[in-house]
Design an enzyme around this catalytic site. Structure first.
Site, PDB file in Angstrom:
ATOM      1  N   HIS A   1     -13.626   3.248   7.864  1.00 16.45           N
ATOM      2  CA  HIS A   1     -13.743   1.817   7.550  1.00 16.45           C
ATOM      3  C   HIS A   1     -15.222   1.420   7.433  1.00 16.45           C
ATOM      4  O   HIS A   1     -15.611   0.689   6.522  1.00 16.45           O
ATOM      5  CB  HIS A   1     -13.118   0.960   8.659  1.00 16.45           C
ATOM      6  N   GLN A  49       4.132  -4.923   5.267  1.00 17.68           N
ATOM      7  CA  GLN A  49       3.999  -3.593   4.656  1.00 17.68           C
ATOM      8  C   GLN A  49       4.556  -2.484   5.529  1.00 17.68           C
ATOM      9  O   GLN A  49       4.461  -1.315   5.172  1.00 17.68           O
ATOM     10  CB  GLN A  49       2.543  -3.313   4.281  1.00 17.68           C
ATOM     11  N   SER A  69      -6.530   5.223  11.761  1.00 21.21           N
ATOM     12  CA  SER A  69      -6.236   4.467  12.992  1.00 21.21           C
ATOM     13  C   SER A  69      -5.075   5.114  13.736  1.00 21.21           C
ATOM     14  O   SER A  69      -5.021   5.099  14.958  1.00 21.21           O
ATOM     15  CB  SER A  69      -5.875   3.026  12.647  1.00 21.21           C
ATOM     16  N   ARG A  70      -4.142   5.692  12.984  1.00 23.65           N
ATOM     17  CA  ARG A  70      -2.956   6.293  13.606  1.00 23.65           C
ATOM     18  C   ARG A  70      -3.299   7.563  14.390  1.00 23.65           C
ATOM     19  O   ARG A  70      -2.509   7.991  15.231  1.00 23.65           O
ATOM     20  CB  ARG A  70      -1.895   6.599  12.555  1.00 23.65           C
TER      21      ARG A  70
HETATM   22  P1  AMP Z   1      -6.326   0.409   7.037  1.00 28.70           P
HETATM   23  O1  AMP Z   1      -7.005  -0.276   8.171  1.00 28.70           O
HETATM   24  O2  AMP Z   1      -5.678   1.687   7.385  1.00 28.70           O
HETATM   25  O3  AMP Z   1      -5.429  -0.533   6.268  1.00 28.70           O
HETATM   26  O4  AMP Z   1      -7.482   0.811   6.029  1.00 28.70           O
HETATM   27  C1  AMP Z   1      -8.375  -0.138   5.513  1.00 28.70           C
HETATM   28  C2  AMP Z   1      -9.183   0.500   4.400  1.00 28.70           C
HETATM   29  O5  AMP Z   1      -9.908   1.606   4.931  1.00 28.70           O
HETATM   30  C3  AMP Z   1      -8.274   1.063   3.292  1.00 28.70           C
HETATM   31  O6  AMP Z   1      -8.860   0.800   2.036  1.00 28.70           O
HETATM   32  C4  AMP Z   1      -8.241   2.544   3.618  1.00 28.70           C
HETATM   33  O7  AMP Z   1      -8.002   3.352   2.476  1.00 28.70           O
HETATM   34  C5  AMP Z   1      -9.651   2.754   4.156  1.00 28.70           C
HETATM   35  N1  AMP Z   1      -9.682   3.973   4.982  1.00 28.70           N
HETATM   36  C6  AMP Z   1      -8.816   4.340   5.948  1.00 28.70           C
HETATM   37  N2  AMP Z   1      -9.127   5.550   6.440  1.00 28.70           N
HETATM   38  C7  AMP Z   1     -10.214   5.978   5.750  1.00 28.70           C
HETATM   39  C8  AMP Z   1     -11.022   7.160   5.770  1.00 28.70           C
HETATM   40  N3  AMP Z   1     -10.757   8.159   6.600  1.00 28.70           N
HETATM   41  N4  AMP Z   1     -12.073   7.250   4.917  1.00 28.70           N
HETATM   42  C9  AMP Z   1     -12.352   6.235   4.057  1.00 28.70           C
HETATM   43  N5  AMP Z   1     -11.637   5.088   3.987  1.00 28.70           N
HETATM   44  C10 AMP Z   1     -10.582   4.950   4.811  1.00 28.70           C
END
Ligand code: AMP
Length: 287
Positions: free
Chosen positions: A37, A61, A188-189
């Site tokens: 992030h 979602q 995050s998971r």
């Molecule tokens: P999320 O909080 O999982 O909804 O992710 C928020 C944003 O962070 C989304 O655009 C994800 O694709 C991006 N993201 C999540 N994990 C990664 C990672 N390991 N590397 C780069 N971007 C990420």
């Protein structure tokens, strides 16, 4: 860093900045932030006058209620990471700010095949929920640029489609997937994995990397089934391993040696569902 909780306050604040000609970049997230992030926040900061991050665990979602209930929440750590990264504005709304009329799907986004393959197939309704929240967030923040991670490859394609459907002028910027040293894509998971599962989870990247190394023109079926077998032997319950056209996500069973390909995996370790992807050909790095 300024923290806003209501849609009207952040909207009005950013509207004033826009009227002064300032460019705004936006990184939507569900919190439990990690370096993946933060890499998006850093690009956003570099390329815009104002960087905005949202943290909202979007109920619409989640096709699996348990996954929603167990989604990690680490607001204090998130705020401190964003402050260290120099983020300008954080939006942390309650559900009523995003869905003021309640959660009633009022519109169906026409996502075509994206909705029926891979994540679309295994998580019914997921991408409609993603579109609902991103559409609403874009109305509130009204950014010039939107930052997403390639880690969620299909989601990037869905949002590109959303921008097309809504005639949006927002510029989509896709950042690379950040990984642990083991190759495990940051997520995050991952915090829900036991230490043992965390080291098992690195197998996903190893399998993707092997697909890339062994790719040759011709039939791809045995390569794909071997990848599934390897993951199953490592203790995963596999939803899919797909070798797909990088531009459409349509599965490719016979490769002509030219079409840009991406390999995508979704698999469970215990209760935790992990996804990852890797470009298999040089020019598949562009979405
Ligand atoms: P999320 O909080 O999982 O909804 O992710 C928020 C944003 O962070 C989304 O655009 C994800 O694709 C991006 N993201 C999540 N994990 C990664 C990672 N390991 N590397 C780069 N971007 C990420």
């Amino acid at each position: 860093m300024l923290i806003f909780k209501t849609a009207i306050d952040i909207h009005n604040y950013l509207d004033l900045k826009r009227k002064k000609g300032e460019k705004c970049g936006f990184v939507p997230t569900m919190g439990a932030l990690h370096a993946g992030h933060i890499s998006l926040v850093e690009s956003c900061k570099r390329e815009n006058d104002t960087s905005v991050v949202s943290i909202f665990v979007n109920p619409t979602q989640f096709n699996d209620k348990k996954d929603f209930e167990k989604y990690p929440l680490t607001p204090e750590n998130d705020i401190s990471l964003l402050e260290q990264a120099g983020c300008d504005i954080l939006f942390m709304p309650a559900a009523a700010e995003i869905y003021p009329g309640g959660i009633i799907p009022s519109y169906h986004y026409d996502l075509g095949e994206l909705e029926t393959v891979l994540e679309g197939k295994f998580r019914p309704g997921h991408f409609q929920g993603v579109c609902m929240v991103v559409d609403r967030l874009l109305h509130i923040v009204n950014p010039n640029r939107l930052y997403l991670g390639r880690k969620d490859y299909q989601q990037c394609m869905v949002i590109a489609r959303l921008l097309e459907l809504t005639n949006s002028t927002v510029e989509l910027k896709i950042g690379p997937t950040l990984r642990e040293q083991s190759g495990l894509a940051m997520s995050s998971r991952n915090t829900r994995l036991t230490p043992e599962q965390r080291s098992q989870a690195a197998k996903i990247y190893a399998v993707l990397d092997q697909l890339r190394q062994h790719l040759v023109p011709g039939g791809l079926q045995s390569l794909q089934s071997h990848a599934v077998k390897q993951l199953e032997e490592a203790g995963f319950r596999v939803d899919y391993v797909s070798i797909a056209n990088a531009a459409t996500l349509h599965p490719v069973v016979h490769w002509d040696g030219h079409t840009p390909l991406v390999a995508l995996v979704a698999a469970f370790l215990g209760e935790v569902r992990l996804i990852d992807n890797l470009a298999l050909t040089g020019n598949a790095t562009e979405l």
